[in-house]
Design an enzyme around this catalytic site. Structure first.
Site, short mmCIF file in Angstrom:
data_model
loop_
_atom_site.label_atom_id
_atom_site.label_comp_id
_atom_site.label_asym_id
_atom_site.label_seq_id
_atom_site.Cartn_x
_atom_site.Cartn_y
_atom_site.Cartn_z
CG ASP A 18 2.77 9.44 -0.79
OD1 ASP A 18 2.34 8.28 -0.67
OD2 ASP A 18 3.60 9.94 -0.01
CG HIS A 35 -4.15 1.61 -2.58
ND1 HIS A 35 -3.23 2.63 -2.56
CD2 HIS A 35 -3.65 0.65 -1.75
CE1 HIS A 35 -2.22 2.30 -1.76
NE2 HIS A 35 -2.45 1.11 -1.25
CG LEU A 129 -2.33 13.89 -22.19
CD1 LEU A 129 -3.21 14.87 -21.42
CD2 LEU A 129 -2.29 12.56 -21.44
C1 IPE Z 1 5.91 7.07 -3.83
O1 IPE Z 1 5.16 6.95 -2.69
C2 IPE Z 1 5.52 6.02 -4.83
C3 IPE Z 1 4.19 6.17 -5.41
C4 IPE Z 1 3.37 7.17 -5.22
C5 IPE Z 1 3.79 5.12 -6.31
P1 IPE Z 1 5.67 6.11 -1.44
O2 IPE Z 1 4.66 6.21 -0.39
O3 IPE Z 1 6.08 4.74 -1.86
O4 IPE Z 1 7.01 6.91 -1.06
P2 IPE Z 1 7.78 7.06 0.32
O5 IPE Z 1 7.89 5.67 0.91
O6 IPE Z 1 6.95 7.95 1.18
O7 IPE Z 1 9.08 7.67 -0.04
C1 IPE Z 2 0.38 6.11 -2.64
O1 IPE Z 2 -0.25 6.09 -1.40
C2 IPE Z 2 0.05 4.90 -3.47
C3 IPE Z 2 1.18 3.97 -3.64
C4 IPE Z 2 2.39 4.14 -3.17
C5 IPE Z 2 0.90 2.75 -4.38
P1 IPE Z 2 0.39 5.32 -0.17
O2 IPE Z 2 -0.10 3.92 -0.15
O3 IPE Z 2 1.87 5.46 -0.14
O4 IPE Z 2 -0.27 6.14 1.05
P2 IPE Z 2 0.45 6.67 2.34
O5 IPE Z 2 1.65 7.45 1.91
O6 IPE Z 2 0.82 5.45 3.14
O7 IPE Z 2 -0.59 7.52 3.03
MG MG Z 3 3.10 6.89 0.61
#
Ligand code: IPE
Ligand code: IPE
Ligand code: MG
Length: 238
Positions: A18, A35, A129
């Site tokens: 995240d 991303h 793995l």
């Molecule tokens: C969790 O991150 C999902 C992934 C890393 C794929 P999110 O950004 O979607 O989670 P929340 O919204 O902070 O709970």
């Molecule tokens: C995690 O990073 C990737 C996915 C959930 C696909 P985010 O896109 O949630 O990044 P933040 O949390 O908004 O910084």
């Molecule tokens: Mg996020």
């Protein structure tokens, strides 16, 4: 007596990757850039996990709830995934890594489904793995479909409800091929599970770090492993 785990490598590490969006925003870049920058840490963590002898690495790449994002962001994430799979399959194959997708894969764009199916086929014999990409994954959906499957079998007279135990239930999950999680890492500073692996996390050690995913390097991963190795896992025993 205490149950102590001494400097053991976790067998199954799961990561909630995240913070890509916040990483990009801090640099004045687009969420897509964030991303794209997330691919580097995937490579580095996989390499280090492999070297340490981790047997299962499960990465949360796209959640059920992430379908609520803009179509532009969703398209971008899946096109990056397609690129990752296309670019990395040869390396996965030669390094002994088996790739698996886990989640409601029917919902993925056809190109991603195809790339994944091909990479799964090519790497199926690898045993060092298992790298699982959780895609369109949500634990509640996973648990619900397991309950539905078992109910159908019971209704058809193929299963005695009394025979449903934890093992059988676990075998009905999308993640049935995975052992329980030893170490869960979440980057990006939030301390929540976000619908990830609820069943297999029952006795996982949890590690949260402020580091945003694109900045998560080898040293960060090693710090998480070292922290895991300092824990005492008691499983409810005294
Ligand atoms: C969790 O991150 C999902 C992934 C890393 C794929 P999110 O950004 O979607 O989670 P929340 O919204 O902070 O709970
Ligand atoms: C995690 O990073 C990737 C996915 C959930 C696909 P985010 O896109 O949630 O990044 P933040 O949390 O908004 O910084
Ligand atoms: Mg996020």
């Amino acid at each position: 007596m205490t149950q102590n785990t001494i400097a053991q490598t976790p067998k199954h590490v799961a990561i909630i990757m995240d913070g890509n969006g916040r990483w990009a925003a801090a640099k004045g870049q687009s969420r897509s850039d964030g991303h794209a920058a997330g691919a580097g840490p995937v490579r580095s963590v996989l390499k280090t996990a492999h070297r340490l002898g981790v047997r299962y690495l499960t990465l949360y790449a796209f959640s059920t709830e992430n379908w609520g994002r803009s179509s532009e962001e969703i398209d971008n994430i899946f096109s990056l995934l397609d690129q990752y799979i296309d670019k990395e399959t040869a390396e996965l194959l030669s390094s002994g890594v088996r790739l698996r997708g886990v989640g409601n894969l029917d919902k993925l764009p056809p190109s991603t489904r195809q790339a994944l199916a091909e990479a799964e086929k090519v790497t199926a014999q690898n045993q060092d793995l298992t790298l699982s990409l959780a895609l369109s994954y949500g634990s509640r959906a996973e648990l619900t479909q397991a309950a539905r499957d078992l109910a159908r079998k019971a209704q058809a007279g193929e299963l005695d409800p009394e025979a449903i135990n934890e093992d059988l239930f676990g075998q009905s999950l999308w993640t049935s091929y995975l052992p329980e999680v030893d170490l869960l890492i979440r980057t990006g500073g939030d301390k929540r599970i976000s619908n990830f692996l609820l069943w297999s996390l029952a006795y996982a050690e949890l590690y949260f770090t402020e580091t945003l995913w694109p900045d998560f390097g080898e040293a960060d991963f090693l710090a998480a492993i070292a922290d895991f190795q300092s824990r005492q896992r008691r499983y409810g025993r005294a």
